[in-house]
Design an enzyme around this catalytic site. Structure first.
Site, short mmCIF file in Angstrom:
data_model
loop_
_atom_site.label_atom_id
_atom_site.label_comp_id
_atom_site.label_asym_id
_atom_site.label_seq_id
_atom_site.Cartn_x
_atom_site.Cartn_y
_atom_site.Cartn_z
N SER A 46 -42.47 -49.30 -53.02
CA SER A 46 -41.62 -49.51 -51.61
C SER A 46 -42.48 -50.63 -50.76
O SER A 46 -43.59 -50.40 -50.41
CB SER A 46 -41.83 -48.20 -51.00
OG SER A 46 -40.83 -47.26 -51.48
N ASN A 69 -50.71 -36.97 -53.36
CA ASN A 69 -51.02 -38.34 -52.60
C ASN A 69 -50.46 -38.67 -51.08
O ASN A 69 -49.44 -37.96 -50.88
CB ASN A 69 -50.38 -39.52 -53.42
CG ASN A 69 -48.94 -39.97 -53.45
OD1 ASN A 69 -48.79 -40.67 -52.41
ND2 ASN A 69 -47.89 -39.37 -53.93
N VAL A 71 -50.68 -42.25 -49.72
CA VAL A 71 -50.98 -43.64 -49.97
C VAL A 71 -50.92 -44.29 -48.62
O VAL A 71 -51.60 -45.22 -47.89
CB VAL A 71 -50.50 -44.41 -50.97
CG1 VAL A 71 -50.73 -45.89 -51.20
CG2 VAL A 71 -50.61 -43.64 -52.25
N CYS A 128 -40.24 -40.81 -48.14
CA CYS A 128 -41.60 -40.83 -48.32
C CYS A 128 -42.20 -39.70 -47.37
O CYS A 128 -41.78 -39.63 -46.06
CB CYS A 128 -42.45 -42.02 -47.96
SG CYS A 128 -44.19 -41.84 -48.00
N ILE A 187 -35.81 -36.50 -57.25
CA ILE A 187 -36.60 -36.48 -55.86
C ILE A 187 -37.70 -37.30 -55.63
O ILE A 187 -38.31 -37.57 -56.63
CB ILE A 187 -36.72 -34.85 -55.81
CG1 ILE A 187 -37.76 -34.42 -56.67
CG2 ILE A 187 -35.54 -33.89 -55.62
CD1 ILE A 187 -38.42 -33.04 -56.55
N THR A 189 -41.77 -36.95 -53.65
CA THR A 189 -42.70 -35.89 -53.78
C THR A 189 -42.51 -35.00 -52.99
O THR A 189 -41.90 -34.81 -51.90
CB THR A 189 -44.09 -36.40 -53.52
OG1 THR A 189 -43.97 -37.12 -52.45
CG2 THR A 189 -44.47 -37.45 -54.60
N THR A 262 -45.89 -40.03 -62.26
CA THR A 262 -47.25 -39.35 -62.63
C THR A 262 -47.56 -39.25 -64.18
O THR A 262 -48.81 -39.36 -64.66
CB THR A 262 -47.15 -37.99 -61.91
OG1 THR A 262 -46.83 -38.20 -60.72
CG2 THR A 262 -48.54 -37.25 -62.38
C1 LIG Z 1 -49.34 -42.51 -56.14
C2 LIG Z 1 -47.94 -42.51 -55.92
C3 LIG Z 1 -47.23 -43.23 -54.95
C4 LIG Z 1 -45.77 -43.31 -54.69
N1 LIG Z 1 -45.44 -44.28 -54.05
C5 LIG Z 1 -43.96 -44.22 -53.67
C6 LIG Z 1 -43.29 -45.21 -53.09
O1 LIG Z 1 -43.91 -46.33 -52.63
N2 LIG Z 1 -41.93 -45.27 -52.84
C7 LIG Z 1 -41.21 -44.09 -53.37
O2 LIG Z 1 -39.95 -44.03 -53.21
N3 LIG Z 1 -41.64 -43.01 -54.14
C8 LIG Z 1 -43.26 -43.08 -54.26
N4 LIG Z 1 -43.84 -42.23 -55.05
C9 LIG Z 1 -43.01 -41.15 -55.66
C10 LIG Z 1 -42.58 -41.31 -57.09
O3 LIG Z 1 -41.68 -42.29 -57.09
C11 LIG Z 1 -41.65 -39.97 -57.64
O4 LIG Z 1 -40.51 -39.92 -56.70
C12 LIG Z 1 -42.40 -38.77 -57.62
O5 LIG Z 1 -43.93 -39.04 -57.74
C13 LIG Z 1 -41.96 -37.82 -58.46
O6 LIG Z 1 -42.05 -38.37 -59.80
P1 LIG Z 1 -43.33 -38.12 -60.93
O7 LIG Z 1 -43.36 -36.53 -60.85
O8 LIG Z 1 -42.77 -38.62 -62.21
O9 LIG Z 1 -44.43 -38.74 -60.42
C14 LIG Z 1 -45.23 -42.24 -55.25
C15 LIG Z 1 -46.01 -41.21 -56.17
C16 LIG Z 1 -47.07 -41.38 -56.39
C17 LIG Z 1 -47.74 -40.24 -57.37
#
Ligand SMILES: Cc1cc2nc3c(=O)[nH]c(=O)nc-3n(C[C@H](O)[C@H](O)[C@H](O)COP(=O)(O)O)c2cc1C
Length: 300
Positions: A46, A69, A71, A128, A187, A189, A262
């Site tokens: 993002s 996380n 960040v 976020c 979704i 997080t 992840t």
């Molecule tokens: C380290 C990290 C950074 C993330 N940064 C963003 C971000 O900048 N923008 C966003 O929309 N989602 C962000 N997410 C969320 C992911 O895009 C995703 O929606 C969420 O992790 C669930 O998917 P997963 O279980 O496959 O990781 C981030 C997730 C992680 C773990």
């Protein structure tokens, strides 16, 4: 013969998997690598109006069932992102530009830049969970969500995706506010925290963070199902996908495609090819020829 290609908002995808925002996608070359590893598309980190350093470490910690996380939306700023987009787009696959802002006007300026850089679509980060003034604070206000989505839809030529948060009381209300979006992404997080019992304090410097990975998969499946059933909108499912069965659950709950984040840390970058093989095997044994035959079959 089994076909695993699909489409979202009229954009063709060679398979249903794309890279989720925030994982290995602040850099054009890592996005290219992920495309070579079998993702049909990538979503960028993002990006906001100006450079942000984010929170002090630790910003990502492994916990049981996934990652926690905060960040802090660290990113290089939109003006420094042109070259990364150019490199990612040289992979000749769709690149979706994720953006975050505090107002409809900020989102619009960012969306226009992403369009100029060649993004195939923009993904609005309305979700976020850990930065004041952005993300969920924006994304839990249906009036603001409607304003942002409608402003971008009226001014951009490329499709607009709205990424929603599970950290709201009524997801259907927010999804309806975003109904002009070309697709919804569900979704982000789930708000969570972890305590270091020896240090007697929160593990993350920001204290609260967002939980991702396996632990949230069934939360994501439920949101996709509910929003699909109540709105009929096209959906990209995301949250905890690690194998073909996880992906198929999301598709049967109503998603047309999915994102994976992840699992790149927990399973490695070959996760895309492994899931593709498992998907083909499942479809062959269950008699499905196309992804479209599976989308939403569990929704009743
Ligand atoms: C380290 C990290 C950074 C993330 N940064 C963003 C971000 O900048 N923008 C966003 O929309 N989602 C962000 N997410 C969320 C992911 O895009 C995703 O929606 C969420 O992790 C669930 O998917 P997963 O279980 O496959 O990781 C981030 C997730 C992680 C773990």
């Amino acid at each position: 013969m089994v076909h695993i290609d699909t489409a979202i908002a009229g954009i063709q995808l060679s398979n249903p998997m794309m890279l989720a925002s925030g994982i290995l996608d602040e850099n054009g070359y890592t996005m290219l690598e992920i495309l070579k590893k079998g993702a049909a598309a990538v979503v960028t980190k993002s990006i906001g109006t100006s450079e942000r350093t984010g929170y002090k470490p630790p910003v990502v910690v492994p916990i049981q069932g996934g990652l926690l996380n905060a960040v802090g939306l660290a990113n290089p700023g939109i003006d420094n992102f042109r070259d990364e987009m150019k490199i990612a787009l040289s992979g000749n696959r769709p690149v979706f530009g994720s953006i975050f802002g505090a107002t409809a006007d900020e989102f619009l300026q960012l969306g226009l830049k992403m369009e100029e850089y060649g993004a195939t679509a923009v993904e609005l980060n309305l979700s976020c969970p850990h930065v004041a003034g952005y993300g969920t604070e924006v994304g839990s206000d249906p009036v603001l969500v409607e304003d942002i989505v409608n402003t971008l839809k009226s001014n951009l030529k490329i499709p607009v995706f709205a990424k929603l948060s599970p950290n709201v009381t009524d997801i259907v209300e927010i999804a309806k506010a975003a109904q002009k979006a070309d697709a919804l992404v569900l979704i982000n997080t789930v708000r969570a925290m972890s305590i270091d019992i020896h240090a007697r304090k929160a593990v993350l410097t920001n204290r609260y963070g967002g939980l991702s990975g396996q632990a949230i998969k069934n939360v994501g499946v439920r949101y996709v199902y509910e929003v699909s059933k109540e709105t009929g909108k096209e959906i990209i499912g995301v949250g905890g996908i690690e194998n073909a069965e996880d992906l198929i659950e999301y598709i049967m709950a109503g998603a047309s495609a999915v994102q994976i984040g992840t699992a790149l840390y927990t399973q490695g970058k070959d996760v895309f090819s492994r899931i593709a093989a498992g998907l083909v095997e499942f479809m062959e044994s269950e008699g499905f020829n196309r992804i479209s035959e599976m989308i939403g079959v569990a929704v009743e």
